[in-house]
Write a protein that holds these residues in place. Structure first.
Motif, PDB file in Angstrom:
ATOM      1  N   ALA A   1       0.829  -1.210   0.000  1.00 44.56           N
ATOM      2  CA  ALA A   1       0.000   0.000   0.000  1.00 44.56           C
ATOM      3  C   ALA A   1       0.862   1.257   0.000  1.00 44.56           C
ATOM      4  CB  ALA A   1      -0.953  -0.005   1.188  1.00 44.56           C
ATOM      5  N   ALA A   2       1.932   1.255   0.763  1.00 42.19           N
ATOM      6  CA  ALA A   2       2.821   2.421   0.818  1.00 42.19           C
ATOM      7  C   ALA A   2       3.496   2.649  -0.533  1.00 42.19           C
ATOM      8  CB  ALA A   2       3.861   2.242   1.916  1.00 42.19           C
ATOM      9  N   LEU A   3       3.924   1.571  -1.194  1.00 44.69           N
ATOM     10  CA  LEU A   3       4.549   1.709  -2.501  1.00 44.69           C
ATOM     11  C   LEU A   3       3.524   2.141  -3.550  1.00 44.69           C
ATOM     12  CD1 LEU A   3       6.940  -1.380  -2.492  1.00 44.69           C
ATOM     13  CD2 LEU A   3       7.530   1.014  -2.090  1.00 44.69           C
ATOM     14  N   ALA A   4       2.324   1.604  -3.480  1.00 47.19           N
ATOM     15  CA  ALA A   4       1.259   2.003  -4.410  1.00 47.19           C
ATOM     16  C   ALA A   4       0.902   3.476  -4.207  1.00 47.19           C
ATOM     17  CB  ALA A   4       0.034   1.111  -4.225  1.00 47.19           C
ATOM     18  N   LEU A   5       0.884   3.919  -2.964  1.00 48.51           N
ATOM     19  CA  LEU A   5       0.607   5.326  -2.685  1.00 48.51           C
ATOM     20  C   LEU A   5       1.643   6.220  -3.354  1.00 48.51           C
ATOM     21  CD1 LEU A   5      -1.010   7.509  -1.155  1.00 48.51           C
ATOM     22  CD2 LEU A   5       0.537   7.141   0.769  1.00 48.51           C
ATOM     23  N   LYS A   6       2.907   5.879  -3.206  1.00 50.98           N
ATOM     24  CA  LYS A   6       3.971   6.667  -3.837  1.00 50.98           C
ATOM     25  C   LYS A   6       3.844   6.624  -5.350  1.00 50.98           C
ATOM     26  CE  LYS A   6       7.645   9.163  -4.000  1.00 50.98           C
ATOM     27  NZ  LYS A   6       7.611  10.558  -3.564  1.00 50.98           N
TER      28      LYS A   6
ATOM     29  N   LEU B   1       5.036  -7.201  -4.723  1.00 47.98           N
ATOM     30  CA  LEU B   1       5.885  -6.150  -4.165  1.00 47.98           C
ATOM     31  C   LEU B   1       6.989  -5.800  -5.158  1.00 47.98           C
ATOM     32  CD1 LEU B   1       6.216  -4.536  -1.539  1.00 47.98           C
ATOM     33  CD2 LEU B   1       7.678  -6.359  -0.709  1.00 47.98           C
ATOM     34  N   GLU B   2       7.555  -6.814  -5.784  1.00 53.75           N
ATOM     35  CA  GLU B   2       8.602  -6.599  -6.776  1.00 53.75           C
ATOM     36  C   GLU B   2       8.083  -5.771  -7.954  1.00 53.75           C
ATOM     37  OE1 GLU B   2      11.806  -9.120  -9.453  1.00 53.75           O
ATOM     38  OE2 GLU B   2      10.078 -10.154  -8.615  1.00 53.75           O
ATOM     39  N   ARG B   3       6.886  -6.053  -8.421  1.00 53.92           N
ATOM     40  CA  ARG B   3       6.305  -5.313  -9.552  1.00 53.92           C
ATOM     41  C   ARG B   3       6.146  -3.831  -9.204  1.00 53.92           C
ATOM     42  NH1 ARG B   3       6.865  -4.972 -14.423  1.00 53.92           N
ATOM     43  NH2 ARG B   3       7.007  -2.849 -13.807  1.00 53.92           N
ATOM     44  N   LEU B   4       5.697  -3.560  -7.975  1.00 50.78           N
ATOM     45  CA  LEU B   4       5.549  -2.176  -7.534  1.00 50.78           C
ATOM     46  C   LEU B   4       6.903  -1.476  -7.454  1.00 50.78           C
ATOM     47  CD1 LEU B   4       2.856  -2.725  -4.768  1.00 50.78           C
ATOM     48  CD2 LEU B   4       2.522  -1.530  -6.952  1.00 50.78           C
TER      49      LEU B   4
ATOM     50  N   VAL C   1      14.641   2.764  -5.076  1.00 54.31           N
ATOM     51  CA  VAL C   1      13.994   1.952  -4.051  1.00 54.31           C
ATOM     52  C   VAL C   1      15.095   1.208  -3.309  1.00 54.31           C
ATOM     53  CG1 VAL C   1      12.353   0.090  -3.595  1.00 54.31           C
ATOM     54  CG2 VAL C   1      11.938   1.683  -5.484  1.00 54.31           C
ATOM     55  N   GLU C   2      15.082   1.327  -1.999  1.00 51.88           N
ATOM     56  CA  GLU C   2      16.134   0.731  -1.185  1.00 51.88           C
ATOM     57  C   GLU C   2      15.521  -0.125  -0.089  1.00 51.88           C
ATOM     58  OE1 GLU C   2      19.563   2.508   1.767  1.00 51.88           O
ATOM     59  OE2 GLU C   2      19.103   3.592  -0.080  1.00 51.88           O
TER      60      GLU C   2
ATOM     61  N   ILE D   1       9.353   3.968   3.983  1.00 53.77           N
ATOM     62  CA  ILE D   1       9.361   5.432   3.966  1.00 53.77           C
ATOM     63  C   ILE D   1       9.297   5.837   2.512  1.00 53.77           C
ATOM     64  CG2 ILE D   1      10.661   7.496   4.545  1.00 53.77           C
ATOM     65  CD1 ILE D   1      12.032   5.803   6.758  1.00 53.77           C
ATOM     66  N   ALA D   2       8.221   6.470   2.137  1.00 50.35           N
ATOM     67  CA  ALA D   2       8.060   6.856   0.721  1.00 50.35           C
ATOM     68  C   ALA D   2       7.818   8.350   0.624  1.00 50.35           C
ATOM     69  CB  ALA D   2       6.895   6.095   0.103  1.00 50.35           C
TER      70      ALA D   2
END
Length: 80
Positions: free
Chosen positions: A3-8, A47-50, A61-62, A79-80
């Motif tokens: 969700a955090a990665l999708a938000l970013k 997660l990898e696709r995002l 992305v780290e 942290i995005a």
């Protein structure tokens, strides 16, 4: 984490005024997958696709693995 990665990812899409077809072309995702991300329907998105989509939009992305400190419990932080 997804969700955090999708938000970013969605923030970047909005900032750049990209449509779903443009995002699909840039990221290599199908347009239906982009639509799922836009609606936060992330069950079939890895997660990898995002992370790869963010990289394709010029993001770094780290992932950091380190021992948990005593006051901090073990866990995951995005942290995005």
């Amino acid at each position: 984490m997804k969700a955090a990665l999708a938000l970013k990812l969605n923030e970047l899409i909005d900032q750049r005024s990209l449509n779903q077809t443009e995002v699909a072309t840039i990221t290599g995702m199908s347009q239906p997958k982009v639509s799922q991300v836009r609606r936060y329907k992330l069950l079939n998105i890895s997660l990898e696709r995002l992370m790869l989509a963010l990289v394709s939009l010029d993001q770094h992305v780290e992932i950091v693995v380190q021992p948990a400190q005593k006051p901090q419990k073990a866990g995951l932080t995005v942290i995005a």
